[in-house]
Design an enzyme around this catalytic site. Structure first.
Site, PDB file in Angstrom:
ATOM      1  N   ILE A 102       0.834  -1.198   0.000  1.00 37.14           N
ATOM      2  CA  ILE A 102       0.000   0.000   0.000  1.00 37.14           C
ATOM      3  C   ILE A 102       0.869   1.248   0.000  1.00 37.14           C
ATOM      4  CG2 ILE A 102      -1.898   1.202   1.168  1.00 37.14           C
ATOM      5  CD1 ILE A 102      -2.280  -1.478   2.777  1.00 37.14           C
ATOM      6  N   CYS A 103       0.500   2.196  -0.846  1.00 37.08           N
ATOM      7  CA  CYS A 103       1.057   3.549  -0.777  1.00 37.08           C
ATOM      8  C   CYS A 103      -0.094   4.492  -1.085  1.00 37.08           C
ATOM      9  CB  CYS A 103       2.262   3.726  -1.699  1.00 37.08           C
ATOM     10  SG  CYS A 103       1.934   3.619  -3.464  1.00 37.08           S
ATOM     11  N   GLY A 104       0.178   5.748  -1.299  1.00 36.55           N
ATOM     12  CA  GLY A 104      -0.899   6.703  -1.524  1.00 36.55           C
ATOM     13  C   GLY A 104      -1.760   6.370  -2.729  1.00 36.55           C
TER      14      GLY A 104
END
Length: 149
Positions: free
Chosen positions: A67-69
């Site tokens: 997960i990232c932005g």
């Protein structure tokens, strides 16, 4: 059914990672958290996603969630590791189809573009899905594996 699930996120995905890891544990999955362990605005997604991807590739864990932005950077980083088939997922159909047809083993999510409930639904679909092993899909995966050599 996969049981050992790895999860990783930078600051952009940290809060969603924490929530999903909790829900996975409550659902009796063995969750390995590759970090970040704290909300650090100066961290970098490759520092967490690459170790997660390596653990998937070596089969230390069954599947991974990165997960990232936006999910884009996490997907790019994960796919640099041989044997990883990471996909950016934003809707339920691809969460299932990515596993059934393409043997996706890392799901990438963008915390800034997803509703948290939808993210949880997609994680459940991803983990409940199985590769079909249909001849045409196995043939395509063999071609992809040949590219990695």
């Amino acid at each position: 059914m996969p049981q050992r699930i790895g999860i990783a996120a930078d600051h952009g995905g940290f809060l969603l990672k924490e929530e999903l890891a909790r829900k996975l544990r409550e659902s009796a999955y063995d969750v390995i958290d590759f970090g970040d362990q704290r909300l650090d605005p100066a961290d970098d997604y490759p520092d967490f996603v690459v170790p997660l991807a390596r653990a998937v590739s070596s089969r230390e864990i069954d599947r991974g969630i990165a997960i990232c932005g936006s999910g884009v950077g996490a997907c790019i980083a994960a796919n640099k590791v041989t044997g990883v088939r990471a996909c950016l997922i934003h809707e339920k159909f691809s969460a299932r189809q990515g596993v059934e047809d393409d043997d996706m083993n890392v799901m990438c999510l963008g915390s800034k573009v997803l509703d948290r409930e939808l993210a949880w639904e997609m994680v459940q679909i991803f983990l409940e899905s199985k590769f079909s092993n249909a001849e045409r899909h196995a043939r395509r995966l063999a071609k992809i594996k040949a590219l990695e050599k």
